[in-house]
Design a protein around this motif. Structure first.
Motif, PDB file in Angstrom:
ATOM      1  N   THR A 600       6.671  19.887  11.040  1.00  0.00           N
ATOM      2  CA  THR A 600       6.644  21.321  11.401  1.00  0.00           C
ATOM      3  C   THR A 600       5.697  21.849  12.517  1.00  0.00           C
ATOM      4  N   THR A 601       6.141  22.243  13.255  1.00  0.00           N
ATOM      5  CA  THR A 601       5.489  22.657  14.361  1.00  0.00           C
ATOM      6  C   THR A 601       5.050  24.102  14.243  1.00  0.00           C
ATOM      7  N   VAL A 602       3.742  24.462  14.477  1.00  0.00           N
ATOM      8  CA  VAL A 602       3.186  25.695  14.644  1.00  0.00           C
ATOM      9  C   VAL A 602       2.475  26.167  15.786  1.00  0.00           C
ATOM     10  N   PRO A 603       2.935  27.214  16.481  1.00  0.00           N
ATOM     11  CA  PRO A 603       2.498  27.675  17.463  1.00  0.00           C
ATOM     12  C   PRO A 603       0.898  28.012  17.098  1.00  0.00           C
ATOM     13  N   ALA A 604      -0.132  27.779  17.916  1.00  0.00           N
ATOM     14  CA  ALA A 604      -1.382  28.026  17.883  1.00  0.00           C
ATOM     15  C   ALA A 604      -2.280  28.035  19.145  1.00  0.00           C
ATOM     16  N   PRO A 605      -1.996  29.210  19.880  1.00  0.00           N
ATOM     17  CA  PRO A 605      -2.680  29.340  21.148  1.00  0.00           C
ATOM     18  C   PRO A 605      -4.302  29.178  20.784  1.00  0.00           C
ATOM     19  N   GLY A 606      -4.909  28.450  21.702  1.00  0.00           N
ATOM     20  CA  GLY A 606      -6.172  28.028  21.551  1.00  0.00           C
ATOM     21  C   GLY A 606      -6.772  26.872  20.502  1.00  0.00           C
ATOM     22  N   ALA A 607      -5.480  26.264  20.062  1.00  0.00           N
ATOM     23  CA  ALA A 607      -6.031  24.964  19.176  1.00  0.00           C
ATOM     24  C   ALA A 607      -6.623  24.046  20.009  1.00  0.00           C
ATOM     25  N   GLY A 608      -6.440  23.991  21.273  1.00  0.00           N
ATOM     26  CA  GLY A 608      -6.976  22.814  22.104  1.00  0.00           C
ATOM     27  C   GLY A 608      -8.478  23.004  22.560  1.00  0.00           C
ATOM     28  N   THR A 609      -9.181  24.099  21.999  1.00  0.00           N
ATOM     29  CA  THR A 609     -10.440  24.656  22.318  1.00  0.00           C
ATOM     30  C   THR A 609     -11.068  24.921  21.137  1.00  0.00           C
ATOM     31  N   ALA A 610     -10.464  24.853  20.031  1.00  0.00           N
ATOM     32  CA  ALA A 610     -11.105  25.056  18.789  1.00  0.00           C
ATOM     33  C   ALA A 610     -12.099  23.835  18.414  1.00  0.00           C
ATOM     34  N   HIS A 611     -13.020  24.098  17.623  1.00  0.00           N
ATOM     35  CA  HIS A 611     -14.009  23.432  17.255  1.00  0.00           C
ATOM     36  C   HIS A 611     -13.620  22.575  15.987  1.00  0.00           C
ATOM     37  N   VAL A 612     -13.280  23.560  15.169  1.00  0.00           N
ATOM     38  CA  VAL A 612     -12.606  23.174  13.823  1.00  0.00           C
ATOM     39  C   VAL A 612     -11.663  23.631  13.443  1.00  0.00           C
ATOM     40  N   ILE A 613     -10.450  23.015  13.052  1.00  0.00           N
ATOM     41  CA  ILE A 613      -9.103  23.150  12.717  1.00  0.00           C
ATOM     42  C   ILE A 613      -9.009  22.924  11.353  1.00  0.00           C
ATOM     43  N   ARG A 614      -8.564  23.818  10.441  1.00  0.00           N
ATOM     44  CA  ARG A 614      -8.440  23.524   8.954  1.00  0.00           C
ATOM     45  C   ARG A 614      -6.914  24.153   8.688  1.00  0.00           C
ATOM     46  N   VAL A 615      -6.234  23.248   8.090  1.00  0.00           N
ATOM     47  CA  VAL A 615      -4.900  23.714   7.488  1.00  0.00           C
ATOM     48  C   VAL A 615      -4.905  23.442   5.673  1.00  0.00           C
ATOM     49  N   GLU A 616      -4.372  24.419   5.228  1.00  0.00           N
ATOM     50  CA  GLU A 616      -4.340  24.284   3.920  1.00  0.00           C
ATOM     51  C   GLU A 616      -2.914  24.614   3.368  1.00  0.00           C
ATOM     52  N   GLY A 617      -2.512  23.452   2.759  1.00  0.00           N
ATOM     53  CA  GLY A 617      -1.030  23.124   2.186  1.00  0.00           C
ATOM     54  C   GLY A 617      -0.888  23.765   0.427  1.00  0.00           C
ATOM     55  N   PHE A 618       0.020  24.743   0.507  1.00  0.00           N
ATOM     56  CA  PHE A 618       0.313  25.359  -0.902  1.00  0.00           C
ATOM     57  C   PHE A 618       1.791  24.732  -1.423  1.00  0.00           C
ATOM     58  N   GLN A 619       1.848  24.953  -2.504  1.00  0.00           N
ATOM     59  CA  GLN A 619       3.011  24.370  -3.339  1.00  0.00           C
ATOM     60  C   GLN A 619       2.930  25.574  -4.475  1.00  0.00           C
ATOM     61  N   GLY A 620       4.098  26.634  -4.325  1.00  0.00           N
ATOM     62  CA  GLY A 620       4.453  27.305  -5.431  1.00  0.00           C
ATOM     63  C   GLY A 620       3.214  28.477  -5.565  1.00  0.00           C
TER      64      GLY A 620
END
Length: 632
Positions: A600-620
């Motif tokens: 899955t590709t998620v548009p995220a302007p500013g991702a290239g300059t962020a210091h902390v990237i966090r992704v949380e995954g959910f199910q149900g």
């Protein structure tokens, strides 16, 4: 019989004891007075121990002080008797954190026999067998696998229970485990020497013949500890360690696994880069004294297996980094995390490790002082002038208020910084099973409690409970330093101890979090979800049945995936068993997407300059995976 050829310098016990009679009467009186200070004014578990074990160590110390006041240098008894009585008072509270540490020449020495005994079950019947002998040692029909029946003429099961009564395990499982462990190896820093000069062991030999083997106790130098618990450092103030178990662990390496002996915690790791482990193979580690990682084949499948021998490190961040490197090279479909016999160590190291196995934020265990004037003095000294090593400011207001309200304990605050406990986040996405036993203690109790409280996975115990050591422990020397730094406090009650003697005390008790919030760990410990009785194959053939049981628990559990690739204006997710993903850049929500395919590709302007990237995954709707990427 053939004598062992171990490289350990050794002498017979009787010869060693002839050099051990150096304390004066004034020395003995000072030791008892200092023990009173620690037990009466610092010891956090005193009310609990008085209630649960019907003991009164303060009165016993006062009585011993009175008897010593009536003695003269000519009428005082032998030194061994004094050591035995003072040690027994400490042991009576059944707290492996609270110890009288014997002076020179006992300090740094171990007493040992040239073999190890372990137990296994055949149904409900317990058996005791020889599992190791020192290199070069032999006797007729003797070796790993022979069954032990008697110890000095006493049935072996009864002899173990008698021995267990002498040691400070806080629950029946812990006492039995320590009773068995100390049958053949005893650190003289923590335990008085054996009463007997030699042991007569009755066994059924490999040829089926019943024989007796008489062996003298030997005394040798032990390996030194990695952490100096007497200095003012983060590692010393964050100690949660069963010193006896740590001493034995180092002695076992020296005697039976010398290849695991290293002079430092880490030997570096750049040269250890490796491919993922092949089935049945070990992964090389820079910290062989702390980890053993391998891929194990079980009837339920091939899984990762990592043994954590100790948390007793100076650098918890390096410890966690090596753990993460190792689990990354193991099978990702399931991890067997084995902390049996781990006596603890640096509390940061144990609680920092939890985050790597779960998407949930880690709540470190809060701790409390008992509210006494002396503890308040120590806290005030390091509230107004905190150092990098220790800041006791959070505990001060509640302790000052307790002088008015009569509260027994201070407010509860964590020793482990929450930021460090959540700095790198989840690193392993398969299911995890934790293996424990009654020799797990202190920081390992804290780790097991956190593992259970945060619902990371199931716990498989080879005993009914962990060792139940729920405290931060400080030495007498460290307490003395805390009133001397950054500037000396007037009229300190702590006096230098004679002869190299030492003492340790449980200073802050730990409490569970989440569903069991507020429950003390001390004496209660962590009860496993599944119980496995060790079999003969386990103790003689590399834990085959135990690992098979762990594999059975892991099999069929979900194996998730959440890989993240970051570019200048988008984030690409590769997932399994995740139906929604939330993206945060530098702590701010940036996107939330439904996941309908593996990539899955998620548009995220500013991702290239962020210091902390966090992704949380959910199910149900349930948080099931998370990934944190830290960039300069």
């Amino acid at each position: 019989m053939t004598e062992p050829t171990s490289g350990v310098a050794k002498q017979e016990l009787d010869d060693f004891l002839r050099t051990a009679d150096k304390l004066t009467l004034d020395d003995r009186r000072l030791l008892v007075q200092q023990a009173l200070v620690l037990i009466e004014q610092n010891y956090v578990h005193l009310p609990l121990k008085a209630a649960m074990h019907a003991v009164n160590p303060v009165q016993r110390l006062r009585l011993l002080a009175v008897r010593l006041s009536r003695q003269t240098p000519q009428t005082m008894g032998p030194e061994w008797r004094f050591h035995a009585e003072l040690s027994e008072i400490f042991h009576a509270v059944r707290d492996l954190h609270t110890n009288y540490l014997l002076p020179q020449p006992f300090s740094g020495r171990i007493a040992f026999l040239p073999y190890l005994i372990e137990e296994h079950y055949d149904g409900e019947r317990r058996h005791y067998v020889i599992t190791r002998t020192l290199q070069g040692f032999s006797a007729p029909g003797f070796g790993p696998g022979v069954e032990v029946t008697h110890w000095n003429g006493i049935p072996i099961d009864r002899a173990v229970e008698i021995n267990a009564g002498r040691f400070a395990g806080s629950n029946p499982a812990a006492r039995h485990a320590r009773g068995l462990q100390s049958m053949t190896i005893r650190p003289l820093r923590v335990h008085v020497p054996p009463d007997e000069s030699w042991v007569v062991l009755t066994y059924v030999g490999q040829d089926g013949i019943r024989r007796e083997l008489s062996e003298t106790w030997r005394v040798g130098e032990n390996l030194p500890p990695f952490v100096n618990a007497d200095e003012l450092s983060v590692a010393a103030t964050a100690q949660g360690l069963d010193l006896g178990a740590d001493e034995i662990s180092r002695a076992l390496k020296l005697l039976y696994v010398p290849e695991a002996v290293t002079p430092h915690e880490s030997l570096g790791g750049a040269e250890l880069a490796a491919e993922p482990a092949e089935a049945g193979a070990d992964v090389p580690t820079s910290m062989p004294g702390f980890f053993r990682a391998r891929s194990v084949v079980t009837p339920s499948g091939t899984f990762g297996h990592i043994r954590v021998f100790s948390f007793s490190v100076n650098d918890p961040d390096a410890f966690v980094r090596e753990f993460v490197r190792l689990i990354g090279l193991l099978p990702q479909n399931g991890l067997i995390l084995d902390v049996r016999d781990n006596g603890g160590g640096h509390i940061f190291a144990s609680e920092f490790l939890l985050q790597t196995l779960t998407p949930r934020p880690i709540v470190p265990e809060p701790t409390q002082f008992i509210t006494t004037n002396l503890n308040l003095r120590i806290c005030r000294q390091h509230q107004e002038n905190p150092t990098e090593q220790i800041d006791l400011g959070p505990w001060c207001p509640s302790m000052e208020q307790a002088l008015e309200t009569g509260a027994v304990y201070s407010g509860a605050f964590s020793i482990t910084p929450a930021g460090g406990a959540n700095a790198i986040g989840q690193q392993y996405f398969g299911p995890v099973v934790l293996i424990t036993n009654a020799l797990c203690y202190s920081a390992t109790d804290i780790f097991a409690a956190g593992f259970q409280d945060h619902k990371i996975g199931k716990i498989l115990g080879t005993d009914d409970n962990t060792g139940a050591g729920g405290a931060n422990v400080w030495t007498h020397e460290l307490l003395k330093l805390l009133l001397e730094l950054p500037s000396p406090a007037p009229e300190t009650p702590y006096k230098p101890l004679p002869g190299g003697a030492g003492m340790r005390v449980s200073i802050r008790r730990t409490l569970r979090v989440h569903d069991l919030a507020g429950t003390p760990v001390e004496d209660l410990g962590v009860v496993p979800d599944f119980r496995h009785r060790m079999t003969r194959r386990d103790v003689l053939q590399g834990n085959e049945d135990l690992l098979a049981k762990a594999g059975e628990i892991l099999s069929g559990q979900p194996v998730r995936r959440l890989d993240v690739q970051v570019s200048a204006a988008q984030v690409t997710l590769t997932t399994a068993l995740v139906d929604r993903a939330d993206l945060y850049l530098d702590g701010r929500p940036a996107a939330s997407v439904d996941v309908k395919q593996q990539v899955t590709t998620v548009p995220a302007p500013g991702a290239g300059t962020a210091h902390v990237i966090r992704v949380e995954g959910f199910q149900g709707g349930e948080l099931v995976a998370s990934r944190t990427i830290l960039r300069p």
